[in-house]
Motif scaffolding. Structure first.
Motif, PDB file in Angstrom:
ATOM      1  N   GLN A 190      16.712 -17.737 -23.791  1.00 20.09           N
ATOM      2  CA  GLN A 190      15.267 -17.540 -23.803  1.00 20.09           C
ATOM      3  C   GLN A 190      14.864 -16.572 -24.917  1.00 20.09           C
ATOM      4  O   GLN A 190      15.474 -15.506 -25.073  1.00 20.09           O
ATOM      5  N   LEU A 194       8.936 -15.990 -25.610  1.00 18.98           N
ATOM      6  CA  LEU A 194       8.730 -16.669 -24.332  1.00 18.98           C
ATOM      7  C   LEU A 194       8.804 -15.678 -23.180  1.00 18.98           C
ATOM      8  O   LEU A 194       8.028 -15.769 -22.215  1.00 18.98           O
ATOM      9  N   GLU A 219       0.464 -18.109 -23.886  1.00 15.66           N
ATOM     10  CA  GLU A 219       1.141 -18.411 -25.146  1.00 15.66           C
ATOM     11  C   GLU A 219       1.202 -17.164 -26.014  1.00 15.66           C
ATOM     12  O   GLU A 219       0.214 -16.432 -26.135  1.00 15.66           O
ATOM     13  N   LEU A 297       7.397 -25.827 -23.555  1.00 13.82           N
ATOM     14  CA  LEU A 297       8.037 -25.157 -22.411  1.00 13.82           C
ATOM     15  C   LEU A 297       9.408 -25.754 -22.099  1.00 13.82           C
ATOM     16  O   LEU A 297      10.066 -25.335 -21.149  1.00 13.82           O
TER      17      LEU A 297
END
Length: 302
Positions: A190, A194, A219, A297
């Motif tokens: 990740q 994010l 976002e 995503l």
């Protein structure tokens, strides 16, 4: 200790609010997935890379936290459920996490019945057993095994850590022999961008109610590294309905400030450096039907 190396994927699946993200964070030893008391908080797969050593050798357990499985309505919902089942199909071992306090609910029965068709090992993990009297656990286990014969059964408390070390040892020993797939110092795939968006979304789940958290996405628009080691992060909170914008902002901007303050503290803790966090709120109807947004995503839209 054996010189063998092992590496494989273990997918954590279950109904919403079974404690999947809490278990991932506990096994990984740090926060990788956001959590909240509300169901359907996790929207996409989160990978935790967990090293383990023992008589079996050195292992890299690749834990995949998946969205909760529920009856989908929106394109986002359908993509979330599809991601959960894909994670289970692709994994070397599937961990079916069941909230022991909630018991054999209809959605648990449905998931268990479908897991009967799985081609790879499925283990039953009863979570929150500290909240249930022991005499009730064995009948629950027996009923679940009638629906799907599980390879192994574990009783844990992901919140308190009870039984988790035993589960991790068994997972490590069961991983297939092979080289590590990720560098040994990595904890997840990740990105920090994010992570920032997810931490803000976590605060929205914690500080707003009813349909608001589910109509919201976040976002990261700007990520700017500063010479003093700090980072400037600008994020957009997008809401599906105009009325949700006012709820997120709050009277005089109070709720937005509270969301930002809590998220800033959490993100600085996770990144171990100062964070300058700036939030804006945008009305973006239909974002949960935008295929490009779902792909961002890591979800596969219809």
């Amino acid at each position: 200790m054996s010189g063998v190396t092992r590496c494989g994927f273990a997918a954590i699946i279950g109904a919403p609010n079974a404690g999947k993200s809490t278990l991932l964070n506990r096994l990984a030893g740090q926060k990788l997935a956001i959590v909240s008391p509300k169901p359907q908080t996790t929207r996409f797969r989160v990978l935790g890379i967990v090293p383990r050593e023992g008589a079996w050798g050195r292992a890299q357990v690749l834990l995949v936290d998946t969205p909760g499985i529920f009856s989908p309505r929106r394109m986002l919902d359908r993509a979330m459920v599809r991601a959960a089942w894909t994670g289970a199909t692709d994994a070397d071992i599937t961990l079916f996490l069941v909230d022991a306090e909630r018991g054999l609910a209809d959605d648990v029965r449905t998931i268990a019945a479908r897991l009967r068709e799985a081609a790879r090992p499925v283990w039953l993990v009863l979570n929150k057993v500290d909240l249930v009297s022991p005499p009730k656990l064995l009948p629950l286990t027996a009923k679940l095994n009638e629906l799907t014969p599980f390879g192994e059964t574990f009783m844990i408390s992901a919140e308190k850590g009870d039984g988790v070390e035993t589960l991790l040892d068994r997972l490590a020993a069961a991983m297939p022999e092979g080289p590590f797939l990720y560098p040994e110092d990595e904890l997840t795939d990740q990105t920090d961008r994010l992570l920032a968006a997810e931490i803000v979304r976590e605060q929205i789940f914690r500080q707003t109610h009813e349909e608001v958290p589910y109509g919201t996405t976040v976002e990261t628009e700007v990520w700017e590294e500063k010479p003093d080691g700090s980072v400037v992060v600008r994020l957009a909170i997008c809401v599906a309905r105009e009325g949700q914008k006012a709820i997120i902002i709050g009277k005089g901007g109070a709720r937005l400030k509270a969301i930002g303050a809590a998220a800033r503290t959490e993100l600085a803790k996770e990144l171990e450096r100062p964070v300058h966090l700036f939030l804006t709120v945008l009305h973006r109807p239909g974002w949960d039907e935008e295929k490009d947004r779902l792909r961002d995503l890591g979800l596969e839209p219809d």
